[in-house]
Design an enzyme around this catalytic site. Sequence first.
Site, PDB file in Angstrom:
ATOM      1  N   TYR A 237       0.784  -1.070  -0.025  1.00 27.52           N
ATOM      2  CA  TYR A 237       0.101   0.123  -0.146  1.00 27.52           C
ATOM      3  C   TYR A 237       0.822   1.419  -0.043  1.00 27.52           C
ATOM      4  O   TYR A 237       0.756   1.921  -0.807  1.00 27.52           O
ATOM      5  CB  TYR A 237      -0.898  -0.007   1.370  1.00 27.52           C
ATOM      6  CG  TYR A 237      -1.525   1.058   1.511  1.00 27.52           C
ATOM      7  CD1 TYR A 237      -2.350   1.972   0.720  1.00 27.52           C
ATOM      8  CD2 TYR A 237      -1.435   1.863   2.865  1.00 27.52           C
ATOM      9  CE1 TYR A 237      -2.860   3.196   1.032  1.00 27.52           C
ATOM     10  CE2 TYR A 237      -2.156   2.888   3.234  1.00 27.52           C
ATOM     11  CZ  TYR A 237      -2.715   3.905   2.227  1.00 27.52           C
ATOM     12  OH  TYR A 237      -3.283   4.841   2.506  1.00 27.52           O
ATOM     13  N   LYS A 241       1.547   3.899  -3.085  1.00 27.59           N
ATOM     14  CA  LYS A 241       1.118   5.533  -2.863  1.00 27.59           C
ATOM     15  C   LYS A 241       2.365   6.223  -3.016  1.00 27.59           C
ATOM     16  O   LYS A 241       2.070   7.231  -3.593  1.00 27.59           O
ATOM     17  CB  LYS A 241       0.626   5.620  -1.473  1.00 27.59           C
ATOM     18  CG  LYS A 241      -0.762   4.935  -1.138  1.00 27.59           C
ATOM     19  CD  LYS A 241      -1.845   5.872  -2.159  1.00 27.59           C
ATOM     20  CE  LYS A 241      -2.464   7.037  -1.609  1.00 27.59           C
ATOM     21  NZ  LYS A 241      -3.423   7.488  -2.580  1.00 27.59           N
TER      22      LYS A 241
END
Length: 489
Positions: A237, A241
């Site tokens: 994640y 990002k």
Amino acid sequence: MEIGSIVEYLKDKSIFVTGSTGFLAKIFVEKVLRVQPNVKKLFLLVRAGDAKLAAERMQNEVFAKELFDVLKEKYGEDFDSFISKKVYSIAGDIIYENLGIEDYNLREMLWEEIDIVVNVAATTNFYERYDVSLNINTLGAKHVLEFAKKCTKVKMLLHVSTAYVAGVKEGIISEKPFHFGEALNEDLYLDIEEELRLVKDRKKELHEQNSTIKAEKIAMKELGIQRARMYGWPNTYVFTKAMGEMLLGHLRGDMPLVIMRPTIITSVYKDSLPGWIEGARTIDSVILGYAKGDISCILGDPEVVSDLIPGDMVVNAMISAITAHSNQHSEFIYHVSSSVRNLVKYSTIAKCVYQYIAKNPQTRRDGKEIKANKFHFITTMPIFHRYMLLHYRLPLEGLRLMNLALFGLFTQQFNTYWKKYKNVIRLADIYAPYTFFKGSFDDSNLESLRKTMVNNDEMKLFDFDPKHIDWDDYLINIHIPGVIKYLLK
């Protein structure tokens, strides 16, 4: 620089929002509609096959929520009419060019109409498939930027990221952008195109090997964790990002860009429905497990700071930054955090959870009350692994041997318990970097933004100062009751 009237700024603006069925986007949409009913239009991008399905999702997953009760009370029977005039659902998906909006005339209208683009869409799963996470968190950010560039009067692209793109660091972490290709492992250069090729090649290999869907899913998940950790990030994640931020900074040209990096987003603090929440964050999973009597210990250091920030404060910071940086052709980074100005430790959270559940005991399905016991902290990973070995691994080994001796009589039970055991070990591995996190997120840029606000009424209306949070009161009287009410099934 001073921020003029935020409410006045929103008047007659057309705002395009991605990730509109998510928790943060709903708070954003509700806030804008409530404080400035004369906003021109809110275009909400919804993942759906067509306009009809998009409208249905918007109605069922956004405006049907309790969060909008204040607006419903204000407008009464005219609520639906008000929404139909101000809000327009758009079928699409950020993983595609032009955001998957197939109707050319609709795209042309949007490019002529939009003033502000707000990208909230993301997959926040730490253990997401690498291909999925790259498509949404990395390429999705690029596609939103390309779409925003085509908007002829666009004044701002605001992108919501996460403070944890910083990786696992100690000390004060500053609000600074990434350089293109920057890896947290300083020995490496991060080639995003190469990562995309790697995923494509790996999936091709799996297809040639006639791998099952399940096998491909596991392989993609493991590849994400492997690549993230190789470059210095703890999970897929935050890795994807970070790459999304890099692409935005590298390709923005003169596009005014604000990147908001919130920490752990929690329930609404004040505005408009205290305690309202969707989706369990890290600490919420602990609250739910404890309330159900499933857990009584926490993996982590009780003295470690848990950087929490209520969802409405994040949205207030977003709207304030949009107003402040409209048409400013630079890149601005903001941490929306509490760890520097008003910290809360895991020990405080554990104390508040115990106090609330002790006074408000939950019951099992059979009607029996669940007894509240004080949390026990497992303060190191070696202690955790030893605990798991003695309490679970060795009994499981005994069950395995018994199952062999009895010709597979307990195969189903063993497989169920073994799967749960492996899942706990995996979750501990993924979340441990945060339960032992020693960093604090500097919010000097956000503090400077606060100081530019000159209207006292709007300072209250768009409050994002963590110093105003009484953590014990918020946790015991707002957040924990909200988690129990909205998330406990």
